[in-house]
Design a protein around this motif. Structure first.
Motif, mmCIF file in Angstrom:
data_model
loop_
_atom_site.group_PDB
_atom_site.id
_atom_site.type_symbol
_atom_site.label_atom_id
_atom_site.label_comp_id
_atom_site.label_asym_id
_atom_site.label_seq_id
_atom_site.Cartn_x
_atom_site.Cartn_y
_atom_site.Cartn_z
ATOM 1 N N ASP A 140 36.967 37.445 38.103
ATOM 2 C CA ASP A 140 38.229 36.894 38.614
ATOM 3 C C ASP A 140 38.759 35.906 37.583
ATOM 4 O OD1 ASP A 140 40.239 35.446 39.903
ATOM 5 O OD2 ASP A 140 39.252 35.571 41.850
ATOM 6 N N ALA A 141 39.946 36.183 37.040
ATOM 7 C CA ALA A 141 40.505 35.360 35.952
ATOM 8 C C ALA A 141 40.848 33.944 36.382
ATOM 9 C CB ALA A 141 41.753 36.038 35.385
ATOM 10 N N ARG A 142 40.876 33.683 37.691
ATOM 11 C CA ARG A 142 41.267 32.359 38.174
ATOM 12 C C ARG A 142 40.147 31.328 38.083
ATOM 13 N NH1 ARG A 142 43.452 34.627 43.798
ATOM 14 N NH2 ARG A 142 41.527 35.802 43.458
ATOM 15 N N GLN A 143 38.961 31.740 37.686
ATOM 16 C CA GLN A 143 37.848 30.801 37.565
ATOM 17 C C GLN A 143 38.096 29.813 36.425
ATOM 18 O OE1 GLN A 143 33.785 32.834 38.175
ATOM 19 N NE2 GLN A 143 35.120 34.483 37.472
ATOM 20 N N LEU B 197 44.640 38.539 31.727
ATOM 21 C CA LEU B 197 45.243 37.511 32.578
ATOM 22 C C LEU B 197 45.012 36.113 32.021
ATOM 23 C CD1 LEU B 197 44.331 38.949 36.109
ATOM 24 C CD2 LEU B 197 46.612 38.799 35.092
ATOM 25 N N ARG B 198 43.855 35.896 31.399
ATOM 26 C CA ARG B 198 43.554 34.567 30.852
ATOM 27 C C ARG B 198 44.388 34.260 29.599
ATOM 28 N NH1 ARG B 198 38.660 32.044 32.210
ATOM 29 N NH2 ARG B 198 38.158 31.598 30.044
ATOM 30 N N GLY C 38 51.146 45.970 35.511
ATOM 31 C CA GLY C 38 50.155 45.046 36.040
ATOM 32 C C GLY C 38 48.915 44.984 35.166
ATOM 33 N N ALA C 39 48.129 43.933 35.354
ATOM 34 C CA ALA C 39 46.950 43.710 34.512
ATOM 35 C C ALA C 39 45.931 44.844 34.626
ATOM 36 C CB ALA C 39 46.295 42.383 34.869
ATOM 37 N N TRP C 40 45.780 45.429 35.821
ATOM 38 C CA TRP C 40 44.812 46.514 35.998
ATOM 39 C C TRP C 40 45.217 47.743 35.197
ATOM 40 C CZ3 TRP C 40 40.018 47.017 37.076
ATOM 41 C CH2 TRP C 40 39.478 48.217 37.546
#
Length: 424
Positions: free
Chosen positions: A308-311, A359-360, A389-391
């Protein structure tokens, strides 16, 4: 009648001997773990014991020691829902470990060879290998028995009668009983009395569970049944559907009559081995061993979480937490000889890695700089402005060039079964 053993060896003095307490402390320290309700971790408890052990030991010997409450912690179960653990204070974990060290040898020699959980020199892999042997012999029907909330349902009177067969010291028996009855402190700091159960989380509970379930093992052996047990996971193997159905009915009746533990009929049942699972593995009727679908699904959930890029982690920290998880996971599941379910995930996992980094990198400028550093040619840098989208981008040629399988391996973003020579 079973040999009751030498009850004179199971004394409070033996538990509290300097050597035994020191070994117990080292084991608790090595296991680490979080504090109990007193808030003291390993270091703080070490200082506390250094200052107060003489008084604590005296209270234990006089039978005046009162264990602390256990801290309730909810953890997710592999099958869904949560399981409540009871975490004792570190000080009580030391005393429990010291009791375990004295009691375990008294029972270990007489425990069933078909019991594999929480025993020295035995593992889940041993249980799988034994079960695999039954299937290869033609016992391709399995009876799965689920003991409903087993660790919360253990009958204290039945358990203490069994413990007393080998423990003659009434002070030690009283202390074990006090640990069984220690209240559970909930997150709101209220306390629940406990009149049954031996909560998971303390060093003594696994041994007490095996002592409690040993009569079941002996009953199944007396019936000549092919079975394995790992803690409260019980699997019995049969040659036909009718035999499996008979076993399920009669063993369920015996458990509820003699152990006073309810059998969860919704989760218990019988069926072909390749439609069931044991400790995360599926045993095919053709003799193959594979990773069970639920275990694969759980792996995929963990991949999504870890990538998960939000970490708020650096790339190195992302890599390190991934490596710790996936190497441990593969060390356990590499026993499977039919591994297509896992090997087929390699590309999917790397796609999650590429998505995470995309995403990062956040902005077109950040993505262009990163792609250039990773050797992507100028013509392909336009991907940085893609509206996909990123995927979807994670499957694109520029991302595969920047974060190729070789590059990911070079930087330590490993998939262990690929390194072991499996197909990619």
């Amino acid at each position: 009648m079973r040999n009751e053993g030498n009850t004179e060896t199971a004394t409070l003095e033996a538990v509290l001997s300097k050597k035994n307490i020191r070994e117990a402390w080292l084991a608790v320290k090595a296991n680490g773990g979080s504090p109990g309700v007193d808030g003291r971790g390993i270091d703080a408890t070490s200082e506390h014991l250094r200052e107060h052990w003489v008084d604590i030991e005296a209270k234990l010997l006089r039978g005046e020691y009162q264990p602390g409450a256990v801290r309730a912690v909810e953890i997710p179960k592999a099958s869904g829902g949560t399981r409540r653990l009871g975490i004792p204070n570190v000080q009580d974990r030391v005393v429990q470990q010291a009791i375990h060290r004295i009691l375990s040898p008294l029972w270990e020699a007489e425990f069933s060879a078909h019991s594999h959980g929480f025993r020295p020199g035995r593992s889940a892999h041993d249980a799988i290998r034994e079960a695999h042997g039954y299937v290869r012999e033609g016992k391709t029907w399995v009876v799965d028995i689920d003991l409903k909330g087993f660790f919360d349902e253990v009958n204290h009177d039945i358990l203490m009668r069994r413990v007393a067969l080998k423990v003659g010291d009434k002070r030690l028996l009283r202390l074990i009983g006090e640990y069984l009855r220690s209240p559970m402190q909930l997150p709101d700091r209220t306390k629940e009395k406990r009149l049954k159960g031996t909560p998971q989380g303390g060093p003594l509970s696994p041994l007490l569970a095996n002592i409690y379930l040993d009569p079941l093992d002996k009953e199944l052996e007396a019936r000549g049944l092919a079975f394995v047990r790992y803690a409260d996971d019980i699997a019995i193997y049969a040659s036909s559907e009718r035999a499996a159905a008979r076993i399920l009915e009669s063993v369920t009746e015996w458990i509820e009559k003699h152990l006073k533990v309810p059998v969860n009929r919704d989760k218990s049942g019988s069926g072909p081995t390749d439609e069931s699972a044991l400790l995360g593995f599926r045993l095919g009727r053709d003799g193959g061993v594979s990773v069970a679908p639920k275990a694969v699904s759980k792996l995929k959930d963990e991949v999504r979480r870890l990538w998960d890029a939000r970490q708020n982690l650096t790339s190195v920290e992302l890599r390190d937490q991934w490596v710790v998880f996936i190497r441990g996971w593969w060390e356990y599941f590499r026993l499977a000889d039919s591994g297509y379910e896992v090997h087929n995930l390699s590309g999917w996992i790397r796609r999650h890695m590429r998505k995470c980094f995309w995403l990062r990198w956040k902005t077109p400028k950040g993505r262009i700089n990163a792609l250039r550093r990773l050797g992507v040619n100028e013509r392909a840098l336009g991907i940085a402005y893609s509206g996909l989208g990123a995927w979807a981008v994670a499957q694109s040629r520029p991302l595969h060039q920047a974060l190729s399988n070789a590059n990911l391996r070079r930087y330590g973003f490993v998939i262990p079964w690929d390194l072991a020579g499996a197909r990619t």
